[in-house]
Design an enzyme around this catalytic site. Structure first.
Site, short mmCIF file in Angstrom:
data_model
loop_
_atom_site.label_atom_id
_atom_site.label_comp_id
_atom_site.label_asym_id
_atom_site.label_seq_id
_atom_site.Cartn_x
_atom_site.Cartn_y
_atom_site.Cartn_z
N ASP A 122 -12.07 -9.69 4.11
CA ASP A 122 -13.35 -9.82 3.38
C ASP A 122 -13.90 -11.23 3.57
OD1 ASP A 122 -13.24 -7.19 2.42
OD2 ASP A 122 -13.88 -7.77 0.40
N TYR A 127 0.80 -1.23 0.00
CA TYR A 127 0.00 0.00 0.00
C TYR A 127 0.83 1.28 0.00
CZ TYR A 127 -4.48 -2.37 0.53
OH TYR A 127 -5.60 -3.12 0.31
N ASP A 185 -2.42 -18.71 1.50
CA ASP A 185 -3.36 -19.50 0.68
C ASP A 185 -4.01 -20.59 1.54
OD1 ASP A 185 -0.82 -20.67 0.82
OD2 ASP A 185 -0.81 -21.42 -1.23
N LYS A 201 3.49 -15.36 2.90
CA LYS A 201 3.71 -16.22 1.74
C LYS A 201 5.22 -16.31 1.55
CE LYS A 201 2.25 -18.48 -1.87
NZ LYS A 201 1.77 -19.88 -1.72
N ASP A 207 -6.09 -7.31 3.83
CA ASP A 207 -7.24 -6.77 3.10
C ASP A 207 -8.08 -7.92 2.56
OD1 ASP A 207 -8.87 -4.87 1.73
OD2 ASP A 207 -7.84 -5.42 -0.12
C1 IPM Z 1 -10.50 -1.79 3.07
C2 IPM Z 1 -10.69 -1.31 1.67
C3 IPM Z 1 -9.56 -0.36 1.30
C4 IPM Z 1 -8.27 -1.13 1.37
C5 IPM Z 1 -9.73 0.34 -0.08
C6 IPM Z 1 -11.04 1.10 -0.15
C7 IPM Z 1 -8.56 1.22 -0.41
O1 IPM Z 1 -10.78 -2.39 0.79
O2 IPM Z 1 -10.47 -0.95 3.98
O3 IPM Z 1 -10.37 -3.00 3.28
O4 IPM Z 1 -7.87 -1.77 0.40
O5 IPM Z 1 -7.64 -1.09 2.42
MN MN Z 2 -10.80 -4.32 1.75
#
Ligand code: IPM
Ligand code: MN
Length: 349
Positions: A249, A137, A221, A188, A245
């Site tokens: 999710d 990032y 993974d 990884k 990140d």
């Molecule tokens: C998160 C989001 C952000 C990230 C994006 C919106 C830049 O996906 O907070 O997880 O990748 O960190």
């Molecule tokens: Mn995210």
């Protein structure tokens, strides 16, 4: 002294879900005399498109010097395809306020919300710490010979000893403080040899300071597979920015979907930023369909960070009860709109 909170609803469904979160915060603030003071900031895509400015000059210093927390909705708008304002504001705060801990608990609040067969609330209860200021990032790299058949793009994945050590130590400290029994570090390093080497050595070094906490390593993974196959094996997970990140999710899906998940971007002891994990979801904007629980649990997380543990616990209880009663939005099986789902939580507070 009052506790000062900057409220940034942002884009898309951000304002709708933050409005519900604010009702919860206002109620608690009045009834429990928490001394919270809110200032709203209208930084979003509309402002950016109108003025060309994502965050006015001096705003970052104002946040840094005069606030205790930021309560943020979401950023992202199809009219700003490069996400410039989001990068300036969200990533800007993460980097410039040095919010190195991305705290993303994964807790299933109701068995009915489990997407996994035979896995319930006692199986899905882990905390993911994502490094939040380094990795892929940092925006290092570039494009050479762009637009030609010979073009080359590089994107650097940066890890520093200090950066890696502080997030790993934070994960162990959290495990110790909350009685969690293990910390899993995921990377990884079978492919990313250099960064991986630093992460593994640092993990082993820090782990030695916490002999009572189990520690183990898992390739990322394999981690995604095991989070689905056997989520009960995880207590605390620590990983880098990009892997974090992605796996958070997945973590959000394990707790019933993106609409349920809260997150904190934290610099311990300093001004920190709290946001639901879901994005701005442009296609649902203004439709009163979005799940406000992510934003409400984010408000609870912020309260806990600010030292109002009891108020935070009360919010979580109210959410759990509203879910148990089926008084929720459609994404988690209810039939209510955003506002009504918010009322269902408020009336239980
Ligand atoms: C998160 C989001 C952000 C990230 C994006 C919106 C830049 O996906 O907070 O997880 O990748 O960190
Ligand atoms: Mn995210």
């Amino acid at each position: 002294m009052n506790t000062r909170i900057a409220v940034v609803p942002g884009d898309g469904i951000g304002p709708e879900v933050i409005a519900v979160g604010m009702q919860v915060l206002d109620r608690l603030n009045e009834e429990r005399r928490l001394g919270l003071e809110f200032t709203h900031f209208g930084w979003n895509a509309d402002e950016y498109l109108r003025t060309g400015i994502s965050m006015p000059p001096g705003a970052m210093d104002d946040i840094r010097n005069h606030y205790d927390a930021v309560y943020l909705g979401a950023f992202g708008d199809p009219r700003v395809p490069d996400m410039k304002h989001a990068a300036d504001i969200l990533l800007g705060m993460r980097f410039q306020l040095d919010l190195y801990v991305n705290y993303r608990p994964v807790k299933l609040l109701n068995a009915g919300l489990s997407p996994l067969k035979n896995k319930g609330p006692k199986d899905i209860d882990m905390v993911i710490f994502r490094e939040n200021t380094e990795g892929a990032y940092v925006g290092m790299g570039g494009i050479f010979k762009k637009g030609t058949p010979d073009e080359i793009a590089t994107q650097e994945d940066v890890s520093t000893r200090k950066g890696v050590e502080r997030i790993i130590r934070h994960a162990f400290e959290y495990a110790k403080r909350t009685g969690r029994k293990s910390v899993c570090m995921s990377d990884k390093n079978n492919v990313m040899r250099f960064g991986g080497d630093l992460w593994v050595r640092t993990f082993e070094d820090v782990a030695r300071e916490y002999p009572d906490i189990e520690h183990f390593h898992m390739f990322v993974d394999a981690l995604t597979m095991q989070m689905v196959r056997a989520p009960e094996m995880f207590d605390v997970i620590v990983t880098n920015n990009m892997f974090g990140d992605i796996v958070t999710d997945l973590g959000a899906a394990l707790q019933g979907g993106l609409g349920m998940a809260a997150s904190g971007n934290i610099n311990p002891g300093k001004v920190s930023l709290f946001e639901p994990i879901h994005g701005s979801a442009p296609k649902y904007t203004g439709k009163d369909v979005s799940n406000p629980i992510g934003a409400v649990l984010t408000a609870a997380m912020m309260l806990e960070y600010l030292g109002f543990d009891e108020a935070a616990a009360a919010v979580e209880t109210a959410v759990v009860e509203a879910i148990a009663a089926g008084e929720t939005t459609k994404d988690i099986g209810g039939s209510l709109g955003t506002k009504a789902a918010g009322q269902a939580i408020l009336k239980r507070l």
